[in-house]
Design a protein around this motif. Structure first.
Motif, PDB file in Angstrom:
ATOM      1  N   UNK A   7       0.844  -1.193   0.000  1.00  0.00           N
ATOM      2  CA  UNK A   7       0.000   0.000   0.000  1.00  0.00           C
ATOM      3  C   UNK A   7       0.879   1.242   0.000  1.00  0.00           C
ATOM      4  N   UNK A   8       0.506   2.194  -0.841  1.00  0.00           N
ATOM      5  CA  UNK A   8       1.283   3.424  -0.989  1.00  0.00           C
ATOM      6  C   UNK A   8       0.337   4.618  -0.931  1.00  0.00           C
ATOM      7  N   UNK A   9       0.742   5.630  -0.186  1.00  0.00           N
ATOM      8  CA  UNK A   9      -0.021   6.872  -0.078  1.00  0.00           C
ATOM      9  C   UNK A   9       0.143   7.675  -1.372  1.00  0.00           C
ATOM     10  N   UNK A  10      -0.921   8.314  -1.815  1.00  0.00           N
ATOM     11  CA  UNK A  10      -0.887   9.108  -3.046  1.00  0.00           C
ATOM     12  C   UNK A  10       0.066  10.298  -2.982  1.00  0.00           C
ATOM     13  N   UNK A  11       0.464  10.732  -1.790  1.00  0.00           N
ATOM     14  CA  UNK A  11       1.366  11.879  -1.641  1.00  0.00           C
ATOM     15  C   UNK A  11       2.815  11.455  -1.421  1.00  0.00           C
ATOM     16  N   UNK A  12       3.105  10.192  -1.571  1.00  0.00           N
ATOM     17  CA  UNK A  12       4.408   9.636  -1.227  1.00  0.00           C
ATOM     18  C   UNK A  12       5.470   9.913  -2.279  1.00  0.00           C
ATOM     19  N   UNK A  13       6.719  10.050  -1.828  1.00  0.00           N
ATOM     20  CA  UNK A  13       7.865  10.230  -2.723  1.00  0.00           C
ATOM     21  C   UNK A  13       8.070   9.024  -3.634  1.00  0.00           C
ATOM     22  N   UNK A  49       7.817   5.775   1.900  1.00  0.00           N
ATOM     23  CA  UNK A  49       7.467   4.592   2.674  1.00  0.00           C
ATOM     24  C   UNK A  49       6.290   3.878   2.028  1.00  0.00           C
ATOM     25  N   UNK A  50       6.112   2.646   2.403  1.00  0.00           N
ATOM     26  CA  UNK A  50       4.980   1.838   1.953  1.00  0.00           C
ATOM     27  C   UNK A  50       4.644   0.854   3.058  1.00  0.00           C
ATOM     28  N   UNK A  52       3.797  -3.067   3.595  1.00  0.00           N
ATOM     29  CA  UNK A  52       3.852  -4.388   2.963  1.00  0.00           C
ATOM     30  C   UNK A  52       3.191  -5.357   3.931  1.00  0.00           C
ATOM     31  N   UNK A  53       2.003  -5.821   3.551  1.00  0.00           N
ATOM     32  CA  UNK A  53       1.200  -6.690   4.430  1.00  0.00           C
ATOM     33  C   UNK A  53       1.088  -6.113   5.839  1.00  0.00           C
ATOM     34  N   UNK A  54       0.848  -4.801   5.898  1.00  0.00           N
ATOM     35  CA  UNK A  54       0.625  -4.141   7.176  1.00  0.00           C
ATOM     36  C   UNK A  54       1.873  -3.691   7.911  1.00  0.00           C
ATOM     37  N   UNK A  55       3.058  -3.962   7.359  1.00  0.00           N
ATOM     38  CA  UNK A  55       4.317  -3.554   7.995  1.00  0.00           C
ATOM     39  C   UNK A  55       4.870  -2.340   7.264  1.00  0.00           C
ATOM     40  N   UNK A  56       5.246  -1.320   8.030  1.00  0.00           N
ATOM     41  CA  UNK A  56       5.776  -0.087   7.444  1.00  0.00           C
ATOM     42  C   UNK A  56       7.226  -0.286   7.017  1.00  0.00           C
ATOM     43  N   UNK A  61      15.718   7.348   0.357  1.00  0.00           N
ATOM     44  CA  UNK A  61      15.417   7.726  -1.020  1.00  0.00           C
ATOM     45  C   UNK A  61      14.364   6.763  -1.568  1.00  0.00           C
ATOM     46  N   UNK A  62      13.681   7.140  -2.650  1.00  0.00           N
ATOM     47  CA  UNK A  62      12.730   6.211  -3.251  1.00  0.00           C
ATOM     48  C   UNK A  62      13.386   4.892  -3.681  1.00  0.00           C
ATOM     49  N   UNK A  63      14.604   4.973  -4.192  1.00  0.00           N
ATOM     50  CA  UNK A  63      15.314   3.768  -4.635  1.00  0.00           C
ATOM     51  C   UNK A  63      15.645   2.849  -3.461  1.00  0.00           C
ATOM     52  N   UNK A  64      16.108   3.427  -2.356  1.00  0.00           N
ATOM     53  CA  UNK A  64      16.407   2.635  -1.162  1.00  0.00           C
ATOM     54  C   UNK A  64      15.131   1.994  -0.617  1.00  0.00           C
ATOM     55  N   UNK A  65      14.069   2.756  -0.608  1.00  0.00           N
ATOM     56  CA  UNK A  65      12.795   2.231  -0.125  1.00  0.00           C
ATOM     57  C   UNK A  65      12.317   1.087  -1.010  1.00  0.00           C
ATOM     58  N   UNK A  66      12.455   1.237  -2.320  1.00  0.00           N
ATOM     59  CA  UNK A  66      12.055   0.173  -3.243  1.00  0.00           C
ATOM     60  C   UNK A  66      12.821  -1.110  -2.958  1.00  0.00           C
ATOM     61  N   UNK A  67      14.119  -1.006  -2.713  1.00  0.00           N
ATOM     62  CA  UNK A  67      14.916  -2.199  -2.398  1.00  0.00           C
ATOM     63  C   UNK A  67      14.435  -2.854  -1.104  1.00  0.00           C
ATOM     64  N   UNK A  68      14.112  -2.047  -0.112  1.00  0.00           N
ATOM     65  CA  UNK A  68      13.603  -2.586   1.155  1.00  0.00           C
ATOM     66  C   UNK A  68      12.223  -3.215   0.974  1.00  0.00           C
ATOM     67  N   UNK A  69      11.410  -2.632   0.098  1.00  0.00           N
ATOM     68  CA  UNK A  69      10.100  -3.218  -0.205  1.00  0.00           C
ATOM     69  C   UNK A  69      10.286  -4.588  -0.849  1.00  0.00           C
ATOM     70  N   UNK A  70      11.219  -4.678  -1.791  1.00  0.00           N
ATOM     71  CA  UNK A  70      11.495  -5.970  -2.434  1.00  0.00           C
ATOM     72  C   UNK A  70      11.944  -7.009  -1.409  1.00  0.00           C
ATOM     73  N   UNK A  71      12.794  -6.607  -0.464  1.00  0.00           N
ATOM     74  CA  UNK A  71      13.246  -7.526   0.588  1.00  0.00           C
ATOM     75  C   UNK A  71      12.062  -7.993   1.437  1.00  0.00           C
ATOM     76  N   UNK A  72      11.169  -7.073   1.772  1.00  0.00           N
ATOM     77  CA  UNK A  72       9.996  -7.422   2.574  1.00  0.00           C
ATOM     78  C   UNK A  72       9.075  -8.361   1.789  1.00  0.00           C
TER      79      UNK A  72
END
Length: 81
Positions: A7-13, A49-50, A52-56, A61-72
């Motif tokens: 889940x991603x907020x519409x105002x998110x980086x 931020x995003x 992932x199954x209820x976990x923040x 940076x957006x790129x770092x966050x994307x990598x962490x999302x993939x790990x999650x």
């Protein structure tokens, strides 16, 4: 809908990336949902931020966050394997 929900907020980086296409093309069992607000007032304007199954999940940076999302996502999918 997938077994993992991002889940991603519409105002998110994160919206600077084509995150839906990136994630759903690599992980067909994942659904990316966009919401007006995820209830973490102001966080979406401070850092990417995003949920992932209820976990923040967040990064500097957006790129770092994307990598962490993939790990999650990988960790969630390992549970179902």
């Amino acid at each position: 809908m997938g077994i993992v929900v991002v889940e991603i907020c519409d105002s998110n980086f994160l919206l600077s990336l084509n995150i839906e296409e990136i994630i759903e093309s690599k992980y067909p069992e994942v659904a990316v949902l966009f919401n007006d607000c995820l209830g973490f007032c102001g966080l979406c304007r401070l850092k990417p931020y995003a949920m992932v199954n209820g976990k923040r999940i967040h990064g500097k940076t957006p790129e770092e966050c994307l990598e962490k999302i993939k790990e999650a996502i990988e960790a969630e999918l390992a549970f179902y394997a």
